[in-house]
Motif scaffolding. Structure first.
Motif, PDB file in Angstrom:
ATOM      1  N   ILE A   1       0.895  -1.180   0.000  1.00 47.51           N
ATOM      2  CA  ILE A   1       0.000   0.000   0.000  1.00 47.51           C
ATOM      3  C   ILE A   1       0.928   1.224   0.000  1.00 47.51           C
ATOM      4  O   ILE A   1       1.636   1.459   0.987  1.00 47.51           O
ATOM      5  CB  ILE A   1      -0.907   0.064   1.251  1.00 47.51           C
ATOM      6  N   LYS A   2       0.897   1.962  -1.080  1.00 44.82           N
ATOM      7  CA  LYS A   2       1.867   3.062  -1.219  1.00 44.82           C
ATOM      8  C   LYS A   2       1.355   4.369  -0.598  1.00 44.82           C
ATOM      9  O   LYS A   2       0.155   4.548  -0.402  1.00 44.82           O
ATOM     10  CB  LYS A   2       2.165   3.285  -2.705  1.00 44.82           C
ATOM     11  N   GLY A   3       2.313   5.258  -0.373  1.00 42.85           N
ATOM     12  CA  GLY A   3       1.960   6.600   0.120  1.00 42.85           C
ATOM     13  C   GLY A   3       1.493   7.468  -1.034  1.00 42.85           C
ATOM     14  O   GLY A   3       1.435   7.009  -2.191  1.00 42.85           O
TER      15      GLY A   3
ATOM     16  N   PRO B   1       8.559  10.713   0.271  1.00 38.32           N
ATOM     17  CA  PRO B   1       8.699   9.502   1.091  1.00 38.32           C
ATOM     18  C   PRO B   1       8.032   8.290   0.440  1.00 38.32           C
ATOM     19  O   PRO B   1       8.523   7.167   0.565  1.00 38.32           O
ATOM     20  CB  PRO B   1       7.997   9.863   2.404  1.00 38.32           C
ATOM     21  N   ALA B   2       6.927   8.548  -0.283  1.00 36.36           N
ATOM     22  CA  ALA B   2       6.235   7.434  -0.944  1.00 36.36           C
ATOM     23  C   ALA B   2       7.160   6.827  -2.000  1.00 36.36           C
ATOM     24  O   ALA B   2       7.315   5.602  -2.093  1.00 36.36           O
ATOM     25  CB  ALA B   2       4.946   7.925  -1.575  1.00 36.36           C
TER      26      ALA B   2
ATOM     27  N   HIS C   1       9.090   3.161  -1.416  1.00 36.60           N
ATOM     28  CA  HIS C   1       8.777   2.128  -2.412  1.00 36.60           C
ATOM     29  C   HIS C   1      10.079   1.625  -3.050  1.00 36.60           C
ATOM     30  O   HIS C   1      10.307   0.405  -3.140  1.00 36.60           O
ATOM     31  CB  HIS C   1       7.841   2.708  -3.479  1.00 36.60           C
ATOM     32  N   ASN C   2      10.934   2.569  -3.457  1.00 34.87           N
ATOM     33  CA  ASN C   2      12.193   2.172  -4.113  1.00 34.87           C
ATOM     34  C   ASN C   2      13.070   1.327  -3.187  1.00 34.87           C
ATOM     35  O   ASN C   2      13.633   0.310  -3.594  1.00 34.87           O
ATOM     36  CB  ASN C   2      12.976   3.409  -4.558  1.00 34.87           C
TER      37      ASN C   2
ATOM     38  N   GLY D   1       2.526  -1.550   4.362  1.00 36.25           N
ATOM     39  CA  GLY D   1       1.948  -0.216   4.208  1.00 36.25           C
ATOM     40  C   GLY D   1       3.071   0.807   4.269  1.00 36.25           C
ATOM     41  O   GLY D   1       3.976   0.684   5.098  1.00 36.25           O
ATOM     42  N   ALA D   2       2.990   1.853   3.421  1.00 40.22           N
ATOM     43  CA  ALA D   2       4.032   2.891   3.426  1.00 40.22           C
ATOM     44  C   ALA D   2       4.034   3.634   4.764  1.00 40.22           C
ATOM     45  O   ALA D   2       5.016   4.261   5.139  1.00 40.22           O
ATOM     46  CB  ALA D   2       3.820   3.865   2.288  1.00 40.22           C
TER      47      ALA D   2
END
Ligand code: FRU
Length: 520
Positions: A156-158, A164-165, A169-170, A218-219
Protein backbone atom coordinates in the motif's frame (compact mmCIF):
# COMPACT_ATOMS: atom_id res chain seq x y z
CA UNK A 1 2.08 71.13 36.71
CA UNK A 2 0.83 68.13 38.63
CA UNK A 3 -0.79 66.82 35.44
CA UNK A 4 2.43 67.17 33.47
CA UNK A 5 4.25 65.15 36.11
CA UNK A 6 1.63 62.44 35.86
CA UNK A 7 1.93 62.10 32.07
CA UNK A 8 5.70 62.03 32.24
CA UNK A 9 5.49 59.34 34.82
CA UNK A 10 3.04 57.21 32.81
CA UNK A 11 5.28 57.57 29.75
CA UNK A 12 8.33 56.46 31.72
CA UNK A 13 6.44 53.47 33.09
CA UNK A 14 5.34 52.45 29.60
CA UNK A 15 8.86 52.78 28.23
CA UNK A 16 10.28 50.70 31.04
CA UNK A 17 7.69 47.96 30.64
CA UNK A 18 8.04 47.94 26.85
CA UNK A 19 11.81 47.81 26.90
CA UNK A 20 11.53 44.32 28.51
CA UNK A 21 10.18 42.87 25.23
CA UNK A 22 12.53 41.31 22.67
CA UNK A 23 12.61 41.12 18.89
CA UNK A 24 10.36 38.30 17.68
CA UNK A 25 11.28 35.79 15.00
CA UNK A 26 8.10 34.80 13.23
CA UNK A 27 8.42 31.27 11.90
CA UNK A 28 5.81 29.97 9.46
CA UNK A 29 5.14 26.22 9.48
CA UNK A 30 3.44 24.76 6.43
CA UNK A 31 2.30 21.18 7.12
CA UNK A 32 1.07 19.16 4.14
CA UNK A 33 -1.48 17.31 6.26
CA UNK A 34 -3.00 16.83 9.70
CA UNK A 35 -2.79 13.48 11.52
CA UNK A 36 -1.35 11.94 14.67
CA UNK A 37 2.19 12.02 13.29
CA UNK A 38 1.87 15.74 12.50
CA UNK A 39 0.15 16.39 15.84
CA UNK A 40 3.12 14.94 17.66
CA UNK A 41 5.51 16.94 15.55
CA UNK A 42 3.57 20.21 16.00
CA UNK A 43 3.62 19.68 19.77
CA UNK A 44 7.40 19.26 19.61
CA UNK A 45 7.76 22.37 17.45
CA UNK A 46 5.84 24.32 20.10
CA UNK A 47 7.94 22.77 22.83
CA UNK A 48 11.09 23.77 20.93
CA UNK A 49 9.82 27.34 20.69
CA UNK A 50 9.30 27.44 24.50
CA UNK A 51 13.06 27.56 24.85
CA UNK A 52 13.32 30.73 22.80
CA UNK A 53 11.27 33.64 24.09
CA UNK A 54 12.02 35.55 20.87
CA UNK A 55 10.28 32.99 18.62
CA UNK A 56 6.67 33.00 17.48
CA UNK A 57 5.19 30.13 15.42
CA UNK A 58 2.44 30.39 12.79
CA UNK A 59 0.97 27.03 11.74
CA UNK A 60 -0.87 26.13 8.55
CA UNK A 61 -2.13 22.66 7.56
CA UNK A 62 -3.02 21.89 3.92
CA UNK A 63 -4.93 18.63 4.53
CA UNK A 64 -3.17 16.87 1.62
CA UNK A 65 -4.15 19.57 -0.91
CA UNK A 66 -1.41 21.00 -3.14
CA UNK A 67 -3.49 24.03 -4.01
CA UNK A 68 -4.20 24.84 -0.37
CA UNK A 69 -0.56 24.45 0.63
CA UNK A 70 0.60 26.84 -2.13
CA UNK A 71 -1.94 29.44 -0.95
CA UNK A 72 -0.92 28.97 2.65
CA UNK A 73 2.79 29.42 1.88
CA UNK A 74 2.02 32.62 -0.04
CA UNK A 75 -0.10 34.00 2.77
CA UNK A 76 2.54 33.12 5.40
CA UNK A 77 5.01 35.01 3.25
CA UNK A 78 2.68 38.01 3.04
CA UNK A 79 2.30 37.91 6.81
CA UNK A 80 5.99 38.74 6.98
CA UNK A 81 7.43 35.53 8.41
CA UNK A 82 11.19 35.48 8.99
CA UNK A 83 11.63 31.80 8.17
CA UNK A 84 9.56 29.05 6.52
CA UNK A 85 9.47 25.44 7.65
CA UNK A 86 7.71 23.30 5.07
CA UNK A 87 6.79 19.65 4.43
CA UNK A 88 5.76 19.76 0.74
CA UNK A 89 2.73 17.62 -0.07
CA UNK A 90 4.28 16.50 -3.34
CA UNK A 91 7.74 17.00 -4.80
CA UNK A 92 6.86 19.02 -7.93
CA UNK A 93 3.68 20.89 -7.07
CA UNK A 94 4.78 22.89 -4.04
CA UNK A 95 8.26 23.81 -5.30
CA UNK A 96 7.26 27.08 -7.07
CA UNK A 97 5.76 28.47 -3.84
CA UNK A 98 8.84 27.43 -1.86
CA UNK A 99 11.05 29.04 -4.51
CA UNK A 100 9.07 32.28 -4.23
CA UNK A 101 9.70 32.43 -0.49
CA UNK A 102 13.37 31.60 -0.93
CA UNK A 103 13.78 34.21 -3.68
CA UNK A 104 12.20 36.78 -1.40
CA UNK A 105 15.08 36.21 1.01
CA UNK A 106 13.13 34.08 3.49
CA UNK A 107 15.24 31.16 4.76
CA UNK A 108 13.50 27.84 4.07
CA UNK A 109 13.77 24.59 6.00
CA UNK A 110 12.34 21.65 4.05
CA UNK A 111 11.60 18.78 6.36
CA UNK A 112 10.69 15.15 5.89
CA UNK A 113 9.31 15.53 2.32
CA UNK A 114 11.45 16.84 -0.55
CA UNK A 115 11.05 19.63 -3.10
CA UNK A 116 12.21 19.35 -6.71
CA UNK A 117 14.14 22.60 -6.38
CA UNK A 118 17.49 23.34 -4.81
CA UNK A 119 16.14 26.58 -3.36
CA UNK A 120 16.13 25.81 0.33
CA UNK A 121 18.38 26.71 3.23
CA UNK A 122 18.36 23.37 5.03
CA UNK A 123 16.79 19.92 4.80
CA UNK A 124 16.04 17.66 7.75
CA UNK A 125 14.56 14.17 7.61
CA UNK A 126 15.09 10.49 8.27
CA UNK A 127 16.25 8.41 5.30
CA UNK A 128 13.04 7.18 3.63
CA UNK A 129 14.82 5.00 1.07
CA UNK A 130 16.72 3.29 3.88
CA UNK A 131 13.51 2.76 5.81
CA UNK A 132 11.88 1.02 2.84
CA UNK A 133 14.99 -1.05 2.27
CA UNK A 134 15.35 -2.18 5.89
CA UNK A 135 11.65 -2.99 6.02
CA UNK A 136 12.02 -4.99 2.78
CA UNK A 137 14.88 -7.00 4.26
CA UNK A 138 12.89 -7.60 7.42
CA UNK A 139 9.91 -8.84 5.38
CA UNK A 140 12.11 -11.19 3.36
CA UNK A 141 13.51 -12.66 6.56
CA UNK A 142 10.12 -12.84 8.20
CA UNK A 143 8.51 -14.75 5.36
CA UNK A 144 11.54 -17.01 5.17
CA UNK A 145 11.20 -17.76 8.87
CA UNK A 146 7.55 -18.73 8.31
CA UNK A 147 8.73 -21.24 5.74
CA UNK A 148 6.33 -19.90 3.14
CA UNK A 149 7.50 -21.02 -0.23
CA UNK A 150 6.38 -17.98 -2.14
CA UNK A 151 5.56 -15.04 0.08
CA UNK A 152 2.73 -12.93 -1.27
CA UNK A 153 3.15 -9.26 -0.40
CA UNK A 154 0.52 -6.57 -0.95
CA UNK A 155 2.02 -3.08 -1.01
CA UNK A 156 0.00 0.00 0.00
CA UNK A 157 1.87 3.06 -1.22
CA UNK A 158 1.96 6.60 0.12
CA UNK A 159 0.67 9.64 -1.78
CA UNK A 160 1.87 9.50 -5.36
CA UNK A 161 4.42 12.22 -6.05
CA UNK A 162 5.42 12.71 -2.43
CA UNK A 163 9.07 11.95 -1.85
CA UNK A 164 8.70 9.50 1.09
CA UNK A 165 6.24 7.43 -0.94
CA UNK A 166 8.67 7.24 -3.86
CA UNK A 167 11.73 6.54 -1.71
CA UNK A 168 10.11 3.98 0.60
CA UNK A 169 8.78 2.13 -2.41
CA UNK A 170 12.19 2.17 -4.11
CA UNK A 171 14.00 1.00 -0.99
CA UNK A 172 11.50 -1.79 -0.48
CA UNK A 173 11.68 -2.96 -4.09
CA UNK A 174 15.49 -2.91 -4.07
CA UNK A 175 15.53 -5.04 -0.92
CA UNK A 176 13.22 -7.74 -2.27
CA UNK A 177 14.23 -7.77 -5.92
CA UNK A 178 16.93 -10.40 -5.48
CA UNK A 179 15.20 -12.29 -2.69
CA UNK A 180 13.85 -15.66 -3.81
CA UNK A 181 10.31 -16.59 -2.92
CA UNK A 182 8.74 -13.11 -2.64
CA UNK A 183 6.03 -11.89 -4.92
CA UNK A 184 4.37 -8.48 -4.81
CA UNK A 185 0.78 -9.39 -5.62
CA UNK A 186 -0.46 -5.82 -5.70
CA UNK A 187 0.77 -2.24 -5.33
CA UNK A 188 -2.12 0.02 -4.27
CA UNK A 189 -2.61 3.74 -3.60
CA UNK A 190 -2.96 4.55 0.05
CA UNK A 191 -2.32 8.33 0.01
CA UNK A 192 -0.98 8.04 3.57
CA UNK A 193 -4.51 7.70 4.96
CA UNK A 194 -6.36 4.78 6.49
CA UNK A 195 -9.67 5.35 4.60
CA UNK A 196 -7.92 5.47 1.19
CA UNK A 197 -5.94 2.35 2.00
CA UNK A 198 -9.13 0.63 3.16
CA UNK A 199 -11.01 1.52 -0.05
CA UNK A 200 -8.10 0.56 -2.35
CA UNK A 201 -7.67 -2.79 -0.61
CA UNK A 202 -11.38 -3.49 -0.64
CA UNK A 203 -11.51 -2.93 -4.39
CA UNK A 204 -8.41 -5.02 -4.98
CA UNK A 205 -9.84 -7.89 -2.96
CA UNK A 206 -13.00 -7.89 -5.04
CA UNK A 207 -10.89 -8.34 -8.15
CA UNK A 208 -8.42 -10.79 -6.64
CA UNK A 209 -10.56 -13.16 -4.64
CA UNK A 210 -8.26 -16.10 -5.21
CA UNK A 211 -4.98 -14.37 -4.44
CA UNK A 212 -3.44 -15.20 -1.12
CA UNK A 213 -1.91 -12.32 0.89
CA UNK A 214 0.76 -13.35 3.39
CA UNK A 215 1.95 -9.87 4.28
CA UNK A 216 0.83 -6.29 3.76
CA UNK A 217 3.51 -3.61 3.58
CA UNK A 218 1.95 -0.22 4.21
CA UNK A 219 4.03 2.89 3.43
CA UNK A 220 2.92 4.04 6.85
CA UNK A 221 1.16 2.43 9.83
CA UNK A 222 -2.19 4.02 9.02
CA UNK A 223 -2.30 2.56 5.51
CA UNK A 224 -1.25 -0.87 6.87
CA UNK A 225 -4.14 -0.65 9.34
CA UNK A 226 -6.57 0.43 6.57
CA UNK A 227 -5.63 -2.67 4.56
CA UNK A 228 -5.98 -4.79 7.69
CA UNK A 229 -9.54 -3.63 8.18
CA UNK A 230 -10.39 -4.31 4.55
CA UNK A 231 -8.95 -7.83 4.75
CA UNK A 232 -10.74 -8.51 7.99
CA UNK A 233 -14.05 -7.32 6.52
CA UNK A 234 -13.68 -9.31 3.34
CA UNK A 235 -14.03 -12.62 5.19
CA UNK A 236 -11.66 -14.09 2.62
CA UNK A 237 -8.87 -14.02 5.13
CA UNK A 238 -8.64 -14.95 8.75
CA UNK A 239 -6.88 -12.12 10.56
CA UNK A 240 -4.06 -14.25 11.82
CA UNK A 241 -3.08 -15.61 8.45
CA UNK A 242 -1.74 -12.26 7.20
CA UNK A 243 1.03 -10.11 8.68
CA UNK A 244 1.01 -6.32 8.54
CA UNK A 245 4.02 -4.04 8.48
CA UNK A 246 4.03 -0.24 8.40
CA UNK A 247 6.19 2.80 9.00
CA UNK A 248 5.97 5.63 11.56
CA UNK A 249 6.28 3.68 14.83
CA UNK A 250 4.68 6.42 16.89
CA UNK A 251 4.65 6.15 20.67
CA UNK A 252 1.46 6.60 22.66
CA UNK A 253 -2.13 5.46 22.34
CA UNK A 254 -2.81 3.71 19.00
CA UNK A 255 0.69 4.56 17.80
CA UNK A 256 2.69 2.05 15.77
CA UNK A 257 4.69 0.80 18.76
CA UNK A 258 1.55 -0.09 20.67
CA UNK A 259 0.06 -1.72 17.56
CA UNK A 260 3.18 -3.93 17.28
CA UNK A 261 3.15 -4.74 20.97
CA UNK A 262 -0.49 -5.74 20.70
CA UNK A 263 0.25 -7.80 17.54
CA UNK A 264 -2.00 -5.77 15.26
CA UNK A 265 1.10 -4.93 13.28
CA UNK A 266 4.03 -7.28 12.89
CA UNK A 267 6.57 -4.48 12.54
CA UNK A 268 6.91 -0.77 12.11
CA UNK A 269 9.74 1.67 11.62
CA UNK A 270 10.18 4.76 13.71
CA UNK A 271 9.85 7.82 11.50
CA UNK A 272 11.21 10.52 13.79
CA UNK A 273 9.26 13.76 14.19
CA UNK A 274 11.90 15.81 16.09
CA UNK A 275 10.03 19.12 16.00
CA UNK A 276 12.25 20.62 18.72
CA UNK A 277 15.36 19.87 16.65
CA UNK A 278 13.80 21.63 13.65
CA UNK A 279 13.25 24.74 15.80
CA UNK A 280 16.87 24.66 16.96
CA UNK A 281 17.94 24.53 13.32
CA UNK A 282 15.61 27.44 12.49
CA UNK A 283 16.94 29.57 15.35
CA UNK A 284 20.54 28.86 14.36
CA UNK A 285 19.77 30.01 10.82
CA UNK A 286 17.94 33.13 12.05
CA UNK A 287 20.71 34.04 14.47
CA UNK A 288 23.43 33.50 11.90
CA UNK A 289 24.95 30.58 13.81
CA UNK A 290 26.53 27.54 12.11
CA UNK A 291 24.09 24.81 11.00
CA UNK A 292 24.02 21.64 8.89
CA UNK A 293 22.48 22.06 5.44
CA UNK A 294 21.39 18.41 5.33
CA UNK A 295 20.44 16.58 8.54
CA UNK A 296 19.64 12.86 8.53
CA UNK A 297 17.69 11.75 11.59
CA UNK A 298 18.33 8.38 13.23
CA UNK A 299 15.62 5.81 13.05
CA UNK A 300 14.95 2.16 14.04
CA UNK A 301 12.86 -0.90 13.31
CA UNK A 302 10.10 -1.79 15.78
CA UNK A 303 9.35 -5.50 16.13
CA UNK A 304 7.57 -7.65 18.68
CA UNK A 305 10.93 -8.15 20.37
CA UNK A 306 11.49 -4.51 21.26
CA UNK A 307 8.01 -2.97 21.11
CA UNK A 308 7.29 -3.47 24.84
CA UNK A 309 10.52 -1.83 25.96
CA UNK A 310 10.22 0.96 23.42
CA UNK A 311 6.68 1.65 24.55
CA UNK A 312 7.67 1.78 28.21
CA UNK A 313 10.49 4.15 27.43
CA UNK A 314 8.39 6.37 25.21
CA UNK A 315 5.65 6.50 27.86
CA UNK A 316 8.23 7.60 30.40
CA UNK A 317 9.50 10.26 28.02
CA UNK A 318 5.96 11.45 27.43
CA UNK A 319 5.40 11.71 31.16
CA UNK A 320 8.53 13.81 31.41
CA UNK A 321 7.34 15.97 28.53
CA UNK A 322 3.98 16.45 30.26
CA UNK A 323 5.77 17.47 33.40
CA UNK A 324 7.94 19.85 31.41
CA UNK A 325 4.78 21.28 29.90
CA UNK A 326 3.35 21.82 33.35
CA UNK A 327 6.59 23.37 34.48
CA UNK A 328 6.55 25.64 31.49
CA UNK A 329 3.00 26.77 32.27
CA UNK A 330 4.06 27.48 35.83
CA UNK A 331 7.12 29.39 34.67
CA UNK A 332 4.92 31.33 32.25
CA UNK A 333 2.56 32.23 35.05
CA UNK A 334 5.42 33.23 37.27
CA UNK A 335 6.96 35.39 34.53
CA UNK A 336 3.62 37.03 33.95
CA UNK A 337 3.34 37.81 37.65
CA UNK A 338 6.87 39.19 37.59
CA UNK A 339 5.94 41.44 34.68
CA UNK A 340 2.93 42.76 36.56
CA UNK A 341 5.03 43.18 39.69
CA UNK A 342 7.63 45.11 37.72
CA UNK A 343 5.05 47.56 36.46
CA UNK A 344 3.61 47.92 39.97
CA UNK A 345 7.11 48.51 41.34
CA UNK A 346 7.80 51.21 38.79
CA UNK A 347 4.45 52.80 39.56
CA UNK A 348 5.25 52.74 43.28
CA UNK A 349 8.71 54.20 42.68
CA UNK A 350 7.14 56.88 40.52
CA UNK A 351 4.58 57.76 43.17
CA UNK A 352 7.28 57.88 45.85
CA UNK A 353 9.45 60.14 43.69
CA UNK A 354 6.49 62.41 43.02
CA UNK A 355 5.71 62.56 46.72
CA UNK A 356 9.32 63.35 47.60
CA UNK A 357 9.46 66.09 44.98
CA UNK A 358 6.17 67.52 46.29
CA UNK A 359 7.45 67.45 49.86
CA UNK A 360 10.72 69.15 48.92
CA UNK A 361 8.90 71.78 46.87
CA UNK A 362 6.46 72.40 49.69
CA UNK A 363 9.29 72.67 52.19
CA UNK A 364 11.25 75.08 49.99
CA UNK A 365 8.17 77.19 49.47
CA UNK A 366 7.44 77.27 53.16
CA UNK A 367 11.04 78.08 53.97
CA UNK A 368 11.12 80.98 51.56
CA UNK A 369 7.89 82.33 53.02
CA UNK A 370 9.31 82.18 56.52
CA UNK A 371 12.52 83.86 55.35
CA UNK A 372 10.58 86.66 53.70
CA UNK A 373 8.67 87.17 56.93
CA UNK A 374 11.83 87.11 58.99
CA UNK A 375 13.35 89.64 56.65
CA UNK A 376 10.32 91.78 57.07
CA UNK A 377 10.78 91.61 60.83
CA UNK A 378 14.29 92.94 60.47
CA UNK A 379 13.76 95.41 57.62
CA UNK A 380 10.42 96.56 58.78
CA UNK A 381 8.33 99.38 57.65
CA UNK A 382 10.46 101.92 59.42
CA UNK A 383 12.85 101.95 56.50
CA UNK A 384 11.88 104.41 53.88
CA UNK A 385 11.55 103.03 50.39
CA UNK A 386 11.61 99.43 51.53
CA UNK A 387 8.13 99.31 52.93
CA UNK A 388 5.53 97.05 51.56
CA UNK A 389 3.08 99.86 51.10
CA UNK A 390 5.58 101.86 49.14
CA UNK A 391 6.43 98.83 47.03
CA UNK A 392 2.76 98.38 46.32
CA UNK A 393 2.52 101.95 45.10
CA UNK A 394 5.79 101.81 43.21
CA UNK A 395 4.78 104.48 40.76
CA UNK A 396 4.06 106.99 43.47
CA UNK A 397 7.12 109.18 43.40
CA UNK A 398 8.59 110.05 46.75
CA UNK A 399 9.11 113.77 46.00
CA UNK A 400 5.37 114.12 45.46
CA UNK A 401 4.74 112.48 48.81
CA UNK A 402 7.25 114.77 50.47
CA UNK A 403 5.71 117.77 48.76
CA UNK A 404 2.55 116.91 50.61
CA UNK A 405 4.20 117.68 53.89
CA UNK A 406 2.60 120.85 55.18
CA UNK A 407 4.69 123.99 55.32
CA UNK A 408 3.89 124.45 58.98
CA UNK A 409 6.09 121.46 59.89
CA UNK A 410 7.89 123.01 62.80
CA UNK A 411 10.87 120.77 63.19
CA UNK A 412 12.00 120.49 59.50
CA UNK A 413 14.05 117.54 60.50
CA UNK A 414 15.67 115.41 57.77
CA UNK A 415 13.38 112.53 56.92
CA UNK A 416 15.46 109.56 58.21
CA UNK A 417 16.10 111.35 61.46
CA UNK A 418 12.41 112.00 61.97
CA UNK A 419 11.58 108.41 61.29
CA UNK A 420 14.35 107.18 63.57
CA UNK A 421 12.96 109.32 66.35
CA UNK A 422 9.44 108.27 65.74
CA UNK A 423 10.57 104.66 65.75
CA UNK A 424 12.34 105.10 69.08
CA UNK A 425 9.19 106.61 70.57
CA UNK A 426 7.02 103.79 69.26
CA UNK A 427 9.46 101.10 70.38
CA UNK A 428 9.71 102.61 73.81
CA UNK A 429 6.01 103.10 74.37
CA UNK A 430 4.32 100.35 72.38
CA UNK A 431 4.05 98.03 75.41
CA UNK A 432 1.39 100.38 76.79
CA UNK A 433 -1.88 99.09 75.45
CA UNK A 434 -3.51 102.49 76.23
CA UNK A 435 -1.05 104.29 73.93
CA UNK A 436 -2.82 106.61 71.47
CA UNK A 437 -1.72 108.49 68.33
CA UNK A 438 -2.20 111.69 70.33
CA UNK A 439 0.35 110.42 72.87
CA UNK A 440 2.81 109.68 70.10
CA UNK A 441 2.20 113.05 68.44
CA UNK A 442 2.73 114.79 71.74
CA UNK A 443 6.05 113.02 72.22
CA UNK A 444 7.07 114.14 68.71
CA UNK A 445 5.96 117.70 69.51
CA UNK A 446 3.40 117.57 66.69
CA UNK A 447 -0.32 117.64 66.46
CA UNK A 448 -2.10 114.38 65.68
CA UNK A 449 -2.81 115.57 62.12
CA UNK A 450 0.75 116.74 61.54
CA UNK A 451 2.13 113.46 62.72
CA UNK A 452 -0.25 111.55 60.49
CA UNK A 453 0.61 113.56 57.38
CA UNK A 454 4.36 113.40 57.88
CA UNK A 455 4.49 109.73 58.72
CA UNK A 456 2.14 108.85 55.90
CA UNK A 457 4.18 110.89 53.41
CA UNK A 458 7.47 109.30 54.44
CA UNK A 459 6.45 105.73 54.93
CA UNK A 460 3.21 105.30 53.08
CA UNK A 461 1.62 104.04 56.29
CA UNK A 462 -0.28 105.78 59.07
CA UNK A 463 1.14 106.06 62.61
CA UNK A 464 -1.47 103.57 63.85
CA UNK A 465 -0.42 101.07 61.23
CA UNK A 466 3.23 101.51 62.07
CA UNK A 467 2.49 101.11 65.74
CA UNK A 468 0.59 97.90 65.05
CA UNK A 469 3.34 96.56 62.76
CA UNK A 470 6.01 97.43 65.31
CA UNK A 471 4.06 95.51 67.94
CA UNK A 472 3.61 92.54 65.62
CA UNK A 473 7.30 92.50 64.65
CA UNK A 474 8.34 92.53 68.25
CA UNK A 475 5.83 89.78 68.98
CA UNK A 476 7.30 87.75 66.11
CA UNK A 477 10.78 88.13 67.60
CA UNK A 478 9.52 87.19 71.05
CA UNK A 479 7.83 84.09 69.68
CA UNK A 480 11.11 83.07 68.09
CA UNK A 481 13.31 83.89 71.03
CA UNK A 482 11.26 83.42 74.23
CA UNK A 483 9.14 80.69 75.82
CA UNK A 484 6.23 83.03 76.54
CA UNK A 485 2.85 81.87 75.40
CA UNK A 486 0.84 83.67 72.74
CA UNK A 487 -1.31 85.63 75.22
CA UNK A 488 1.69 86.75 77.26
CA UNK A 489 3.42 87.90 74.09
CA UNK A 490 0.27 89.74 72.98
CA UNK A 491 0.03 91.63 76.26
CA UNK A 492 3.77 92.29 76.36
CA UNK A 493 3.77 94.03 72.97
CA UNK A 494 0.74 96.15 73.88
CA UNK A 495 -2.26 94.27 72.54
CA UNK A 496 -5.13 94.36 75.04
CA UNK A 497 -6.87 91.27 73.55
CA UNK A 498 -5.00 88.11 72.50
CA UNK A 499 -7.72 87.20 69.97
CA UNK A 500 -7.31 90.55 68.21
CA UNK A 501 -3.54 90.08 68.32
CA UNK A 502 -3.89 86.70 66.61
CA UNK A 503 -6.10 88.17 63.92
CA UNK A 504 -3.67 91.06 63.20
CA UNK A 505 -0.75 88.62 63.24
CA UNK A 506 -2.42 86.37 60.70
CA UNK A 507 -3.27 89.36 58.48
CA UNK A 508 0.30 90.54 58.59
CA UNK A 509 2.28 87.30 58.37
CA UNK A 510 -0.16 84.88 56.80
CA UNK A 511 0.01 82.52 59.75
CA UNK A 512 -1.13 82.35 63.33
CA UNK A 513 1.41 83.00 66.10
CA UNK A 514 1.50 79.33 67.08
CA UNK A 515 2.90 78.43 63.67
CA UNK A 516 5.93 80.67 64.19
CA UNK A 517 6.70 78.59 67.24
CA UNK A 518 6.47 75.36 65.27
CA UNK A 519 8.59 76.61 62.39
CA UNK A 520 11.33 78.04 64.61
C1 FRU B 1 2.18 12.04 8.25
C2 FRU B 1 2.63 11.06 7.27
C3 FRU B 1 3.27 9.90 7.93
C4 FRU B 1 4.22 9.46 6.92
C5 FRU B 1 4.68 10.76 6.41
C6 FRU B 1 5.21 10.74 5.06
O1 FRU B 1 1.52 13.10 7.64
O2 FRU B 1 1.59 10.64 6.45
O3 FRU B 1 2.38 8.95 8.35
O4 FRU B 1 5.20 8.65 7.39
O5 FRU B 1 3.63 11.62 6.46
O6 FRU B 1 5.53 12.01 4.63
Amino acid sequence: MRQRFFYLFVLATLLVSCSGGKVKYRIGISQCSEDIWRDKQNAELRMGAYFHDNVELKFAAAYDSDERQVQQIDSLMNDGIDLLIVAPNQVQTISPAIDRAYDKGIPVIVFERKTSSQKYTAFISADNYEMGRVMGEYIVEKLKSLKIEEGHVLEIKGLEGSSPAIERHNGFMDAIKDAPGIKVVGSLQGDWTEPTAYESTKQWLLNNKDVRVDLVFGANDRTAMGARKALANSKLYTLNSTLYCGIDGLPGENGGIQLVRDSLLDASYIYPTHGDQIIELAVNILEGKPYEKETMLMSALVTRDNAKVLLMQSEELMRQADRLDLLHDKADNYLHKLDVQRVVNWLAIGVIILLLVAIVLFYLYHLSKVNIRRERVVNNLWNLGSTESIELTENTEKPTAIADIPEEDPKKETEPLFITRFREVVERRMTNSELSVEDLAAEMNLSRVQLYRKVKALTGSSPVELLRIARLNRAYQMLLTTDKNVSEVAYDVGFSAPAYFTKCFKDEFGMVPGEVRKSS
